[in-house]
Scaffold this motif. Sequence first.
Motif, PDB file in Angstrom:
ATOM      1  N   TYR A   1      29.110  15.767  -0.977  1.00 28.35           N
ATOM      2  CA  TYR A   1      28.346  16.361  -2.076  1.00 28.35           C
ATOM      3  C   TYR A   1      27.587  17.621  -1.678  1.00 28.35           C
ATOM      4  O   TYR A   1      27.231  18.415  -2.534  1.00 28.35           O
ATOM      5  CB  TYR A   1      27.387  15.331  -2.672  1.00 28.35           C
TER       6      TYR A   1
ATOM      7  N   GLU B   1      28.439  21.143  -3.058  1.00 26.83           N
ATOM      8  CA  GLU B   1      27.926  21.674  -4.322  1.00 26.83           C
ATOM      9  C   GLU B   1      26.817  22.686  -4.056  1.00 26.83           C
ATOM     10  O   GLU B   1      26.851  23.802  -4.568  1.00 26.83           O
ATOM     11  CB  GLU B   1      27.418  20.527  -5.191  1.00 26.83           C
TER      12      GLU B   1
ATOM     13  N   CYS C   1      30.654  24.430  -5.138  1.00 25.95           N
ATOM     14  CA  CYS C   1      31.733  23.579  -5.644  1.00 25.95           C
ATOM     15  C   CYS C   1      31.169  22.616  -6.693  1.00 25.95           C
ATOM     16  O   CYS C   1      29.997  22.259  -6.635  1.00 25.95           O
ATOM     17  CB  CYS C   1      32.325  22.743  -4.503  1.00 25.95           C
ATOM     18  N   GLU C   2      31.997  22.193  -7.613  1.00 25.19           N
ATOM     19  CA  GLU C   2      31.595  21.135  -8.527  1.00 25.19           C
ATOM     20  C   GLU C   2      31.841  19.812  -7.819  1.00 25.19           C
ATOM     21  O   GLU C   2      32.850  19.637  -7.137  1.00 25.19           O
ATOM     22  CB  GLU C   2      32.393  21.214  -9.824  1.00 25.19           C
ATOM     23  N   SER C   3      30.931  18.856  -7.976  1.00 22.67           N
ATOM     24  CA  SER C   3      31.046  17.625  -7.192  1.00 22.67           C
ATOM     25  C   SER C   3      31.943  16.559  -7.820  1.00 22.67           C
ATOM     26  O   SER C   3      32.614  15.839  -7.094  1.00 22.67           O
ATOM     27  CB  SER C   3      29.660  17.040  -6.923  1.00 22.67           C
TER      28      SER C   3
ATOM     29  N   PRO D   1      34.356  16.976 -10.826  1.00 19.49           N
ATOM     30  CA  PRO D   1      35.017  17.565 -11.993  1.00 19.49           C
ATOM     31  C   PRO D   1      36.266  16.792 -12.408  1.00 19.49           C
ATOM     32  O   PRO D   1      36.723  15.893 -11.709  1.00 19.49           O
ATOM     33  CB  PRO D   1      35.417  18.950 -11.489  1.00 19.49           C
TER      34      PRO D   1
ATOM     35  N   CYS E   1      37.119  24.596  -2.102  1.00 22.61           N
ATOM     36  CA  CYS E   1      36.688  23.221  -2.311  1.00 22.61           C
ATOM     37  C   CYS E   1      37.951  22.371  -2.446  1.00 22.61           C
ATOM     38  O   CYS E   1      38.885  22.773  -3.131  1.00 22.61           O
ATOM     39  CB  CYS E   1      35.892  23.089  -3.605  1.00 22.61           C
TER      40      CYS E   1
ATOM     41  N   TYR F   1      32.950  29.580  -9.989  1.00 21.99           N
ATOM     42  CA  TYR F   1      33.781  28.465  -9.563  1.00 21.99           C
ATOM     43  C   TYR F   1      35.013  28.377 -10.450  1.00 21.99           C
ATOM     44  O   TYR F   1      34.916  28.456 -11.675  1.00 21.99           O
ATOM     45  CB  TYR F   1      32.998  27.152  -9.640  1.00 21.99           C
TER      46      TYR F   1
END
Length: 153
Positions: A59, A62, A67-69, A71, A115, A144
């Motif tokens: 995590y 992020e 980065c999205e954790s 998605p 990511c 992102y």
Amino acid sequence: MTCAMAGAVEATQIDPATLDDETLRALLEQYAPGAMEQARAWLSGTDPSMLAYRVIPKYECEGDYGCESLPRCQQGYIPAVSHRCIINDCGKAKCPTCPDFVNELLQNIVIRAWCSYVCVKTGTSPPEVVAVGAGAISALRNIYFGPVCMPYL
């Protein structure tokens, strides 16, 4: 897969100042199938015991990279199932576990960071892996993109 896709985008030598969001998104999706094939070819000649698999979500990607954790796949070729993608690695435009030829392509021009994800079907226990995904953060505007996903075979 993530590193190969980022390397392919970087190899296009597009001027980041002229790159819009839709073009970068299209490039990521365009190169995803070839990147997956490169990853499969590389893995077929690799001793799995030599790889450092990450089973705990990472995590911190992020906050550290943007980065999205958790998605869902935004682009790609994933089967139509309810899923979530769990971030398992990230980094600055170079990948410590990728083949050298991939890192040679990464030049920090278009993509600032990458990511990688493992995507699982929701509501299954133990989790059923349905895809792997790759995301990227643009160098110019820190946006992102992703994840671009491929079915897990």
